[in-house]
Design a protein around this motif. Structure first.
Motif, PDB file in Angstrom:
ATOM      1  N   LEU A 139       0.794  -1.305   0.004  1.00 36.44           N
ATOM      2  CA  LEU A 139      -0.220  -0.056   0.265  1.00 36.44           C
ATOM      3  C   LEU A 139       0.917   1.206   0.018  1.00 36.44           C
ATOM      4  O   LEU A 139       1.722   1.348   0.850  1.00 36.44           O
ATOM      5  CB  LEU A 139      -0.876  -0.127   1.044  1.00 36.44           C
ATOM      6  N   PRO A 140       0.815   2.099  -0.997  1.00 30.13           N
ATOM      7  CA  PRO A 140       1.722   3.477  -1.023  1.00 30.13           C
ATOM      8  C   PRO A 140       1.319   4.191  -0.037  1.00 30.13           C
ATOM      9  O   PRO A 140       2.393   4.763   0.813  1.00 30.13           O
ATOM     10  CB  PRO A 140       1.033   4.035  -2.317  1.00 30.13           C
TER      11      PRO A 140
ATOM     12  N   ARG B 170      -5.777  -1.217   9.120  1.00 22.75           N
ATOM     13  CA  ARG B 170      -7.163  -1.680   8.975  1.00 22.75           C
ATOM     14  C   ARG B 170      -7.452  -2.302   7.403  1.00 22.75           C
ATOM     15  O   ARG B 170      -7.899  -3.345   7.569  1.00 22.75           O
ATOM     16  CB  ARG B 170      -8.251  -0.522   9.143  1.00 22.75           C
ATOM     17  N   ASP B 171      -6.793  -1.536   6.582  1.00 17.45           N
ATOM     18  CA  ASP B 171      -7.094  -2.088   5.209  1.00 17.45           C
ATOM     19  C   ASP B 171      -6.349  -3.495   4.853  1.00 17.45           C
ATOM     20  O   ASP B 171      -6.804  -4.161   4.339  1.00 17.45           O
ATOM     21  CB  ASP B 171      -6.487  -0.869   4.050  1.00 17.45           C
TER      22      ASP B 171
ATOM     23  N   LYS C 244      -6.711  -8.085  -3.093  1.00 24.55           N
ATOM     24  CA  LYS C 244      -7.127  -9.058  -4.163  1.00 24.55           C
ATOM     25  C   LYS C 244      -7.591  -8.291  -5.294  1.00 24.55           C
ATOM     26  O   LYS C 244      -7.207  -8.399  -6.398  1.00 24.55           O
ATOM     27  CB  LYS C 244      -7.814 -10.089  -3.571  1.00 24.55           C
ATOM     28  N   LYS C 245      -8.427  -7.275  -4.844  1.00 24.93           N
ATOM     29  CA  LYS C 245      -9.267  -6.598  -5.928  1.00 24.93           C
ATOM     30  C   LYS C 245      -8.580  -5.745  -6.539  1.00 24.93           C
ATOM     31  O   LYS C 245      -8.132  -5.468  -8.159  1.00 24.93           O
ATOM     32  CB  LYS C 245     -10.405  -5.788  -5.211  1.00 24.93           C
ATOM     33  N   ARG C 246      -7.542  -5.048  -5.846  1.00 26.90           N
ATOM     34  CA  ARG C 246      -6.429  -4.141  -6.429  1.00 26.90           C
ATOM     35  C   ARG C 246      -5.484  -4.661  -7.451  1.00 26.90           C
ATOM     36  O   ARG C 246      -5.154  -4.167  -8.475  1.00 26.90           O
ATOM     37  CB  ARG C 246      -5.589  -3.503  -5.293  1.00 26.90           C
TER      38      ARG C 246
ATOM     39  N   LYS D  68      -5.647  -3.641 -16.165  1.00 27.92           N
ATOM     40  CA  LYS D  68      -5.247  -2.422 -16.683  1.00 27.92           C
ATOM     41  C   LYS D  68      -4.256  -2.739 -17.667  1.00 27.92           C
ATOM     42  O   LYS D  68      -3.913  -2.421 -18.827  1.00 27.92           O
ATOM     43  CB  LYS D  68      -4.752  -1.472 -15.693  1.00 27.92           C
ATOM     44  N   LYS D  69      -3.253  -3.601 -17.224  1.00 26.72           N
ATOM     45  CA  LYS D  69      -2.093  -4.111 -17.847  1.00 26.72           C
ATOM     46  C   LYS D  69      -2.518  -4.896 -19.039  1.00 26.72           C
ATOM     47  O   LYS D  69      -2.021  -4.386 -20.357  1.00 26.72           O
ATOM     48  CB  LYS D  69      -1.261  -4.805 -16.955  1.00 26.72           C
TER      49      LYS D  69
END
Lengths: 515, 301
Positions: B8-9, B263-264, B275-277, B284-285
């Motif tokens: 996560l950035p 939390r995320d 997983k969704k990300r 997208k790729k």
């Protein structure tokens, strides 16, 4: 081009009618306001909205000990005498006064028909009752304030009050000018006066909400009511210093007596009248010479050499202060020119004296103060520079331990008193409020004070004798005077100039325009 | 969990800021270029090479004061979170296991604490226990404890009624074993989230208290204290409050970000989100690799 359709025309007519009615209404209100305006120029008018940092500790002048807040209680209480621009006593509730030939008895003759705000008569008996309370009430803050020589009080008739004195004392008319002479109604108990004032002053209290605000209206029964041109006074307490300029700018307030030197620039930029009002202010570092290690005169001397007054004036007072070495500004009648700078700043000598007293590595001492001010921090740094580690502690309950003479090191200041000897006694007398150690200068000091008290004010020796008493007090005191700053007031331009009576805020003759 | 976090950035943003703040907290005194208590005759000077953030009302270097004030502020915040964690979560966990009397009593105490306002309570406690930062932090920590109590209790309740814990109990496992083996791992994540949030709240409270002059005695610098004294000289240095404010805001922001990413990344929902990300990125790729053909066709027309 087509003419607008009929419905539209009727709309125009309607709006014209509305405009006409509105205009008429405006004209009427204008008439109304011009009516009040013309009334204001002849009779009293306007509301004084006064921003105050600290409310008086009590509305009973016998109990309220803090110097400057007597200007707030003075709204409701008039005093036996007043002072003029030169600091001389002039008639107040007392029309005249007269000493006996040897100065051991003074008779004040009251104005006739004086009344308290509650309607009861202010007569000789009321004055006597007040002074007896000031001398005997257990929580009286006035015991050390120049009334000790009053041995007994006679009231031969309704208007004459005779003070029998234990020694010749020509200071009494000055002593009763404000702080000590604000006569309270004998009909009220001290507890009632504590909550709400009842005197014979220029205004009478309508409501007092502790810690918040108080409202006063003009007192038509005041003896000089014809010169009181303000209809209403609202006092706002605990106004934060950082918000007071904005409050004045927006009209929440129109007067404050508590502008700090650092805010003058902001107040001037906001278009306010900034007034440097004459006064007798002097701040000091209160060293308690009854508590070790300051009971050692060499240590006390070291502290006196450690204080850099120029730095205080330059950094804290923003160009409005001057150096103080005595409990009043330079030029005051009691200022002793021979003691203009007895302990010039000399940190090396301070360290040397500390070593001589047995503290080559300095020592640590609590430095309890009432507020965190730049001046306290600067004094702490200056003491640290010579090896005295003064641990600053801000105590909101500071006054209890200070007045009990329990603090080894603290800071305090005076706003002055009308009698120079009263000022000296407050600083150097054993019962003096500002004397943090509770010890006076011994026989030499007491003799000098007695001699100054016995000197008539118009005697050629008056100034010389008072200065001798100043010198005697300075000889042994633990108070290290630092700086003096004038009273800085800020007011809206609608408030006319105040009489320049030193250390007093007087509303006689002051008008408020456009409100 | 950590492997999920690093993807996560916002975790990296929070981590970098917090690491810097922690460095200030530990080494602030050493990093200060000049003595934060030593005044000079240059009062209220504008920022310059010698004083990058200017000087204060006694001519003291503001940068040095902010750096030297960091330990109190940062460690104070950590102290608050730590006290709240210990005082809140342990009775929270035990409330599920130590019987009804203990449960009832602790619940009532926690309800009472929730009803008390932080600042007022802290001010009263310092008046009672002496004006020190530890006294203030102790009182604030106790007031933040209900958060941890509730989080720990909710998590423990959920796990304690699950079949495998019941099975363990039936097989003769002691309460303390069950707590250590089964409950603790499950409540750690929610407690971590609360701790990050509490540290943020703690920092704001430390700053507020020192702004009011409570907890620290002058001339010791603190972020809140510096801010409070700046307000007296706004006409001379209107920009001065920005420096302590930026630090306070950044630190609280980073702590809240950390609570967010914790939390995320934790629990089932975190796994689903990540997983969704990953799926979205992959899609997208794929789109990018298939896109060039119609684009070129478009250019041609």
């Amino acid at each position: 081009m087509n003419l607008p359709p009929p419905p539209r025309r009727s709309l125009i007519r309607l709006s014209a009618a509305v405009a006409a009615v509105a205009l008429a209404a405006v004209a009427l209100t204008a008439c109304g306001s011009s009516g009040t305006a013309s009334k204001a120029s002849s009779g009293p008018g306007g509301t004084l909205k006064w921003a105050v940092a600290n409310a008086p500790a009590s509305w009973d002048p016998v109990v309220d000990g803090s110097g400057f807040s007597f200007n707030y209680t003075a709204l409701a209480y008039d005093s036996l005498t007043h002072t003029n621009e030169k600091g001389k006593a002039v008639p107040g509730l007392a029309e005249s006064w007269k000493y006996n030939p040897d100065g051991t008895q003074v008779t004040f003759h009251l104005r006739s028909g004086l009344k308290f705000a509650d309607g009861s008569a202010l007569d000789a008996a009321a004055v006597k009752a007040y002074f007896q309370r000031a001398q005997t009430q257990t929580n009286s803050a006035l015991v050390g304030e120049g009334i000790a020589p009053i041995e007994s009080i006679d009231t031969p008739n309704r208007l004459d009050v005779v003070f029998n004195l234990s020694q010749p004392d020509y200071q009494i008319p000055l002593v009763v000018a404000q702080r000590v002479g604000q006569i309270t109604s004998p009909k009220k108990t001290p507890a009632q006066l504590n909550a709400s004032p009842d005197g014979a002053g220029p205004f009478k209290a309508v409501s007092v909400v502790p810690g918040s605000h108080a409202t006063f209206v003009r007192n038509p029964n005041y003896w000089d009511a014809k010169n009181i041109r303000i209809a209403k006074v609202e006092l706002y307490f605990n106004v934060d210093a950082t918000t007071v300029v904005s409050g004045l700018q927006t009209g929440v307030y129109n007067f404050t007596d508590e502008l700090s030197p650092s805010q003058v620039k902001a107040a001037k930029a906001a278009g306010l009248d900034v007034v440097l009002h004459p006064g007798f202010n002097a701040n000091n570092l209160s060293v308690n010479r009854a508590i070790a290690p300051f009971d050692n005169p060499t240590v006390l001397e070291a502290v006196k050499y450690a204080i850099n007054r120029d730095q205080i004036v330059k950094q804290v007072d923003f160009g409005y202060g001057t150096v103080a070495t005595q409990p009043f500004p330079k030029g005051y009648i009691a200022y002793d020119p021979d003691h203009s700078d007895p302990y010039p700043y000399n940190p090396a000598k301070a360290k040397e004296l500390l070593a001589k007293a047995g503290y080559p590595n300095g020592f640590s001492v609590p430095f309890v103060v009432s507020a965190d001010t730049p001046e306290n921090e600067l004094l702490q740094a200056q003491l640290k520079a010579v090896g005295i580690d003064a641990t600053l502690k801000v105590d909101t309950n500071w006054s209890t331990s200070f007045f009990a003479k329990k603090l080894p090191l603290s800071t305090y200041g005076t706003t002055g008193r009308d009698s120079p000897i009263q000022t000296l006694q407050a600083h150097f007398g054993a019962k003096g409020a500002l004397n943090s150690s509770g010890i006076d200068g011994g026989d030499a000091y007491q003799a000098a004070i007695a001699k100054a008290l016995a000197t008539p004010l118009d005697s050629p020796d008056y100034q010389k004798n008072i200065q001798a008493a100043t010198a005697a007090g300075l000889e042994t005191t633990g108070l290290v005077f630092t700086d003096t700053v004038p009273n800085i007031f800020a007011k809206s331009t609608s408030v006319s100039d105040l009489p320049k009576i030193p250390a007093k805020i007087t509303w006689t003759g002051v008008t408020i325009r456009g409100s | 969990m950590l492997s999920r976090l690093v993807r996560l950035p916002s975790f990296w943003v929070a981590a970098v800021i917090l690491l810097l703040v922690l460095l200030l907290g530990v080494f602030g005194d050493v990093l200060a270029p000049s003595n934060p208590l030593k005044g000079s005759s240059e009062v209220l000077a504008a920022p310059s090479l010698a004083h990058p953030l200017g000087t204060d009302y006694l001519g003291r270097d503001v940068l040095s004061r902010i750096l030297a004030g960091s330990p109190v502020s940062v460690l104070g915040a950590i102290e608050v979170a730590g006290i709240a964690l210990v005082v809140g979560s342990i009775p929270g966990l035990l409330s599920v296991y130590l019987g009804r009397a203990f449960e009832w009593l602790t619940l009532r105490i926690i309800d009472t604490l929730i009803a008390l306002p932080f600042l007022v309570f802290a001010v009263a406690m310092t008046a009672l226990l002496g004006n020190g930062i530890n006294q203030a932090m102790l009182s604030v920590g106790i007031l933040l404890a209900p958060v941890f109590y509730r989080v720990a209790r909710a998590a423990a309740l959920q796990v304690s009624s699950s079949p495998y814990v019941e099975a363990a109990t039936l097989s003769g496992a002691s309460a303390s074993w069950v707590l250590r083996r089964h409950i603790l791992p499950k409540v750690l994540a929610p407690l971590g989230i609360s701790a990050a949030g509490a540290a943020g709240t703690g920092l704001v409270i430390v700053a507020s208290l020192t702004f009011l002059g409570i907890g620290v005695q002058p001339p010791a610098p603190t972020w809140g204290g510096i801010l409070a004294s700046d307000l007296g000289y706004l006409d001379y240095q209107p920009y001065a409050p920005v420096f302590p404010i930026v630090l306070i805001v950044l630190t609280v922001l980073a702590l809240n970000l950390l609570a967010d990413v914790l939390r995320d990344a934790s629990g089932q929902s975190g796994r689903v989100m990540l997983k969704k990300r990953a799926l979205r990125r992959a899609a997208k790729k794929r789109r990018r690799s298939s896109a060039p053909i119609p684009q070129r066709a478009g250019e041609l027309t």
